[in-house]
Write an enzyme that holds these catalytic residues in place. Structure first.
Site, PDB file in Angstrom:
ATOM      1  N   HIS A  51       0.818  -1.212   0.000  1.00  0.00           N
ATOM      2  CA  HIS A  51       0.000   0.000   0.000  1.00  0.00           C
ATOM      3  C   HIS A  51       0.856   1.267   0.000  1.00  0.00           C
ATOM      4  O   HIS A  51       2.048   1.236   0.326  1.00  0.00           O
ATOM      5  CB  HIS A  51      -0.911   0.024   1.226  1.00  0.00           C
ATOM      6  CG  HIS A  51      -0.135  -0.010   2.511  1.00  0.00           C
ATOM      7  ND1 HIS A  51       0.456   1.112   3.071  1.00  0.00           N
ATOM      8  CD2 HIS A  51       0.172  -1.034   3.335  1.00  0.00           C
ATOM      9  CE1 HIS A  51       1.081   0.777   4.177  1.00  0.00           C
ATOM     10  NE2 HIS A  51       0.933  -0.523   4.366  1.00  0.00           N
ATOM     11  N   GLU A  55      -2.501  -7.125   7.001  1.00  0.00           N
ATOM     12  CA  GLU A  55      -1.198  -7.094   7.650  1.00  0.00           C
ATOM     13  C   GLU A  55      -1.134  -8.087   8.806  1.00  0.00           C
ATOM     14  O   GLU A  55      -2.152  -8.466   9.387  1.00  0.00           O
ATOM     15  CB  GLU A  55      -0.896  -5.671   8.157  1.00  0.00           C
ATOM     16  CG  GLU A  55       0.494  -5.498   8.766  1.00  0.00           C
ATOM     17  CD  GLU A  55       1.650  -5.851   7.845  1.00  0.00           C
ATOM     18  OE1 GLU A  55       1.784  -7.054   7.502  1.00  0.00           O
ATOM     19  OE2 GLU A  55       2.412  -4.938   7.478  1.00  0.00           O
TER      20      GLU A  55
END
Length: 224
Positions: A8, A82
């Site tokens: 990201h 994550e």
């Protein structure tokens, strides 16, 4: 088949260098938005047929410009979120970052029964990431998976047959950086490319947070 594992864009927590792994997580900084906007051109040479993003806001915002350019929907999957920091959440001190990265790459090296302090085990983290990879592979098209620094590197070090754990652990993955792998769940995966990110109009390096850094980047913890 080919998978593009995309980290990201930059977030405020990356700038602060803290372990921010909980949902929904922060949005992107202005630099992160420019990184996301640059990705359609960066990835234009790939015939991408599917776009996936994690359940955290930052990956979905990073994936949006590419998906719009390709006329594709973003498939949101929890499996590529994550790696949960557990008791280390929102810490940015050297001890926390070192413990986090040490645990992540211990999982890659086969210690999958080990737990992040107060968090998930390695076998759980690998299984959820593997499930999304398997889903993408079943499509039979080049797929872009928008995920996170630690999650991408952990999975790559565990599953790519042509790199060692140390080679991955000691290589940074900048915001909006792209890791390319080829192969299949049955035959295994090979690292094909590791590109640095577009870092914005200035071209200057910027803080990308501890999850994409090497162990030597962890700040020293004062004694006493």
């Amino acid at each position: 088949m080919r998978l593009l594992l995309v980290r990201h864009g930059q977030t405020p927590s990356n700038v602060r260098r803290v372990l921010d792994t909980a949902a929904p997580g922060p949005a992107l900084t202005p630099l992160g938005e420019s990184q996301a906007a640059a990705l359609p051109a960066v990835l234009a040479s790939h015939p991408i047929g599917a776009v996936y993003a994690s359940t955290l806001l930052r990956t979905q915002l990073t994936a949006a410009p590419l998906a719009a350019a390709l006329g594709l929907a973003v498939r949101v999957r929890d499996g590529i979120r994550e790696l949960a920091a557990g008791e280390l959440e929102m810490r940015g001190d050297g001890e926390a970052i070192s413990t986090y990265l040490e645990t992540v790459f211990a999982w890659s090296a086969g210690e999958t029964g080990r737990s992040m302090p107060g968090g998930e085990r390695g076998d759980e983290a690998l299984a959820r990431f593997d499930a999304v990879v398997a889903e993408a592979a079943a499509e039979g098209v080049t797929a872009a998976l928008f995920s996170h620094g630690a999650a991408i590197r952990m999975w790559l070090a565990a599953r790519a047959v042509n790199v060692t754990v140390d080679e991955v652990a000691w290589r940074e993955l900048e915001n909006a950086g792209v890791v390319t792998v080829t192969g299949s769940p049955g035959q295994g995966w090979c690292l094909e490319g590791w590109t640095e990110s577009p870092v914005g109009p200035s071209g200057e390096a910027a803080e990308s947070g501890p999850a994409g850094e090497t162990p030597e980047d962890a700040p020293e913890t004062p004694a006493g």
